[in-house]
Scaffold this active site. Structure first.
Site, PDB file in Angstrom:
ATOM      1  N   ASP A 285       0.219   6.351  11.082  1.00  0.00           N
ATOM      2  CA  ASP A 285      -0.034   5.136  11.861  1.00  0.00           C
ATOM      3  C   ASP A 285       1.255   4.362  12.121  1.00  0.00           C
ATOM      4  OD1 ASP A 285       0.517   4.194   9.332  1.00  0.00           O
ATOM      5  OD2 ASP A 285      -1.333   3.039   9.104  1.00  0.00           O
TER       6      ASP A 285
ATOM      7  N   HIS B 271       2.195   3.917   7.228  1.00  0.00           N
ATOM      8  CA  HIS B 271       1.885   4.616   5.977  1.00  0.00           C
ATOM      9  C   HIS B 271       2.365   6.060   6.045  1.00  0.00           C
ATOM     10  CE1 HIS B 271      -1.037   1.265   6.089  1.00  0.00           C
ATOM     11  NE2 HIS B 271      -0.743   1.213   4.798  1.00  0.00           N
TER      12      HIS B 271
ATOM     13  N   SER C  24       0.806  -1.220   0.000  1.00  0.00           N
ATOM     14  CA  SER C  24       0.000   0.000   0.000  1.00  0.00           C
ATOM     15  C   SER C  24       0.838   1.268   0.000  1.00  0.00           C
ATOM     16  CB  SER C  24      -0.931   0.011   1.218  1.00  0.00           C
ATOM     17  OG  SER C  24      -0.184  -0.062   2.421  1.00  0.00           O
TER      18      SER C  24
END
Length: 210
Positions: free
Chosen positions: A188, A191, A17
């Site tokens: 977090d 990310h 991601s």
């Protein structure tokens, strides 16, 4: 080491991601909205006359075994001149949020397999980006027991395959200290924020001689 991008080349970004950065959810941004897009913009701005194609095939949630499973279609068949890989934090994260353990040996073996496959019969150049963690919660410090050996594995593989290495873990943790807190770099802990992505993009472009 640096990798020259002058002239014509196809550059492939691969990973999870962090590399995906929204590319699959927003067709208007095929390179996502993260470091891959930022790096491409910096390169195009610096070398407007070059003929460089950038491709992003990062997929949110992927671990190294997922990357290996789709490597033929999403890497080898694209015949890239340069491949940039960032993978590993999900292999650590899943251990702590779901008890799904990827051994260090499996991680390194799968990673070695994809690098071997992309190099077979080609002179593809490699950029390996360390997986990283910028802890924002006390319990995330425990993740380092699992992540740090993976970082060392990427360093070993960079030497084994004569790849350029982006030492992202130390870079981003230092950036967090400079910026005034981990949340400014990775909200977090995993990310990157826009600032964190920018730090990665600048370091990436330095590896291609910008």
């Amino acid at each position: 080491m640096t990798i020259s991008l002058h002239g014509s080349a196809t550059v492939l970004f691969q990973g999870d991601s962090i590399t995906d950065a929204g590319r699959l959810s927003d067709p208007g941004y095929p390179l996502g909205r993260g470091y891959a897009q930022m790096a491409a913009e910096l390169v195009r701005s610096a070398w407007p006359d070059s003929d460089i194609t950038f491709i992003n095939r990062g997929i949110s949630g992927d671990g190294v075994s997922d990357l290996r499973a789709r490597w033929r279609e999403d890497a080898v068949d694209l015949k890239p001149d340069v491949v940039s890989v960032l993978i590993g934090v999900n292999d650590t994260w899943r251990r702590y949020d779901s008890g799904d353990v990827t051994s260090l040996r499996s991680y390194e073996d799968d990673y070695r397999t994809i690098l071997t496959q992309i190099r077979e019969g080609s002179d593809t150049r490699l950029i390996l980006v360390e997986p990283f963690l910028v802890p924002v919660a006390a319990e995330q410090w425990a993740w380092r027991e699992d992540l740090d050996p993976r970082i060392q594995a990427v360093r070993r593989l960079s030497e084994e395959f004569d790849a350029a290495l982006l030492a992202a873990d130390g870079l981003l943790n230092q950036a967090a200290r400079t910026a005034g807190g981990a949340e400014r770099i990775a909200g977090d802990g995993v990310h990157p924020t826009p600032l964190g992505h920018a730090v990665l993009a600048e370091a990436w472009t330095a590896l291609v001689g910008l």
